[in-house]
Scaffold this motif. Structure first.
Motif, short mmCIF file in Angstrom:
data_model
loop_
_atom_site.label_atom_id
_atom_site.label_comp_id
_atom_site.label_asym_id
_atom_site.label_seq_id
_atom_site.Cartn_x
_atom_site.Cartn_y
_atom_site.Cartn_z
N UNK A 10 1.11 -0.73 0.40
CA UNK A 10 0.13 0.04 -0.23
C UNK A 10 0.96 1.24 0.11
N UNK A 11 0.39 2.18 -1.64
CA UNK A 11 1.72 3.36 -1.01
C UNK A 11 0.44 4.40 -0.59
N UNK A 12 0.91 5.78 0.24
CA UNK A 12 0.37 6.58 1.06
C UNK A 12 0.60 7.00 0.48
N UNK A 13 -0.34 8.28 0.37
CA UNK A 13 0.41 9.63 -0.98
C UNK A 13 -1.15 10.72 -0.23
N UNK A 14 -0.57 11.76 0.90
CA UNK A 14 -0.97 12.61 2.09
C UNK A 14 -1.56 13.58 1.03
N UNK A 15 -2.41 14.32 1.78
CA UNK A 15 -3.17 15.98 1.10
C UNK A 15 -2.44 16.99 1.06
N UNK A 35 2.82 -4.53 2.73
CA UNK A 35 3.76 -3.73 2.91
C UNK A 35 3.21 -2.42 2.89
N UNK A 36 4.20 -1.63 3.46
CA UNK A 36 3.67 -0.15 3.65
C UNK A 36 4.27 0.52 2.95
N UNK A 37 4.56 1.70 2.06
CA UNK A 37 5.64 2.97 1.90
C UNK A 37 4.22 4.53 1.78
N UNK A 38 4.86 5.27 2.11
CA UNK A 38 4.29 5.89 2.23
C UNK A 38 5.08 7.87 1.12
N UNK A 39 4.69 8.32 0.95
CA UNK A 39 5.74 9.86 0.78
C UNK A 39 5.35 10.87 0.35
N UNK A 40 6.00 11.67 0.76
CA UNK A 40 5.52 13.29 0.53
C UNK A 40 4.86 14.11 -0.76
N UNK A 41 4.84 14.59 -0.64
CA UNK A 41 4.46 15.24 -1.68
C UNK A 41 5.46 16.18 -2.25
N UNK A 42 6.01 16.18 -3.54
CA UNK A 42 7.46 17.72 -3.98
C UNK A 42 6.77 19.05 -3.11
N UNK A 74 3.34 -9.14 -6.46
CA UNK A 74 2.34 -8.31 -5.45
C UNK A 74 1.58 -7.38 -5.86
N UNK A 75 0.57 -6.92 -5.86
CA UNK A 75 -0.07 -6.02 -6.18
C UNK A 75 -0.09 -4.68 -5.49
N UNK A 76 0.05 -3.52 -6.59
CA UNK A 76 0.01 -2.55 -5.44
C UNK A 76 -1.24 -1.25 -5.30
N UNK A 77 -1.28 -0.62 -4.26
CA UNK A 77 -2.64 0.22 -3.80
C UNK A 77 -2.12 0.72 -3.45
N UNK A 78 -3.07 2.13 -4.27
CA UNK A 78 -2.76 3.44 -3.99
C UNK A 78 -3.88 4.08 -2.64
N UNK A 79 -2.83 4.92 -1.82
CA UNK A 79 -4.68 5.11 -1.19
C UNK A 79 -4.00 6.54 -0.88
N UNK A 80 -4.85 7.22 -1.89
CA UNK A 80 -4.50 8.68 -1.04
C UNK A 80 -5.88 9.47 -1.00
N UNK A 81 -5.06 10.15 -0.02
CA UNK A 81 -6.83 11.40 0.41
C UNK A 81 -5.66 12.80 0.30
N UNK A 82 -7.91 13.29 -0.51
CA UNK A 82 -8.26 14.83 -0.88
C UNK A 82 -6.74 14.90 -1.81
#
Length: 264
Positions: A10-15, A35-42, A74-82
């Motif tokens: 799961x790749x988490x993308x903040x607002x 498996x968890x990954x989280x990214x910062x927007x530019x 392995x599947x990749x799921x995007x989790x995007x907020x706002x």
């Protein structure tokens, strides 16, 4: 607990104006088969010296992140907020092969109200929030987060630690804040939703001041294949105020995505 054979990422993308730390309380509760990954927007968090100017640039940046974190078989799921859900949606419209499924959290394919769209808000709402951020970033973020967990006892406990972690990161740079504001005000993906063929799970808050709950009905028309859940008492950050319900929805969605991947 859902039992699984295999792993999913799961790749988490903040607002807008936030950073990847916002997901930390949720991430800590996920089972080890995710498996968890989280990214910062530019321009946000650890990427303060970078910037973006459009949804196209955000989408290309997220594509690079997917390329980095995608694992074979392995599947990749995007989790995007706002705001963070918009490049996720665009990637799915583009049918990016690295992405297997998408979870949209408190987002809108068209955030601003138009003559034929009453599920958005007036552009002035974003302008006022932007002005407040520039005058008092720390105070504005604290107030915003407090509103998200209003009425939730567990949310208040989580909030004490979370807001300090978020504010320990650098203030987002002005170029990216302004660009994010324009994306929220200008982007309209409504007509492109029908092009998405990947599994989609959508989470909305009944008390959200930025995304009207009328979107539930509109999504049934624009994207009938999507799973849509409305948390009646949640605001704009259901994963904070209603973390247990959100956690179960995410785990169930991840489990289903994993099973579909195995069948294929």
């Amino acid at each position: 607990m859902v039992m699984n054979e295999g792993q999913v990422t799961c790749l988490f993308v903040h607002g807008w104006a936030m950073n990847s730390t916002i997901w930390q309380p949720l991430i800590e509760k996920l089972p080890n088969w995710i498996n968890v990954e989280s990214v910062d927007l530019p321009g946000h968090g650890l990427r303060i010296n970078e910037s973006f100017t459009s949804l196209d640039e955000l989408t290309k940046d997220l594509q690079a992140q997917c390329d980095q974190y995608k694992k074979d078989n392995e599947p990749l799921i995007l989790v995007g907020w706002s705001l963070g859900a918009l490049p996720c949606l665009q990637l799915c419209v583009n049918d990016a092969e690295e992405v297997d499924a998408l979870m949209v959290v408190s987002s809108n394919p068209c955030f601003v109200s138009r003559d034929n769209w009453r599920c958005g808000v007036e552009a002035l709402v974003f302008d006022e929030f932007a002005a407040s951020l520039k005058n008092d970033f720390s105070g504005t973020i604290r107030r915003f987060l407090s509103l998200q967990v209003k009425g939730s006892d567990s949310g208040r406990i989580v909030l004490r630690d979370l807001r300090e972690k978020i504010l320990q990161q650098a203030v987002p740079n002005e170029v990216s804040l302004d660009a994010g504001l324009e994306v929220l005000k200008q982007v309209d993906l409504r007509d492109q939703l029908e092009e998405i063929t990947k599994p989609v799970s959508w989470v909305l808050g009944g008390q959200d001041g930025l995304v009207k709950q009328g979107l539930v009905g509109e999504l049934k028309i624009l994207m009938p294949q999507a799973e849509v859940e409305l948390y009646e008492k949640a605001g704009h950050a259901a994963f904070l105020s209603h973390s247990e319900e959100f956690l179960q929805q995410l785990i169930s969605f991840a489990s289903t995505t994993l099973k579909i991947k195995h069948v294929k």
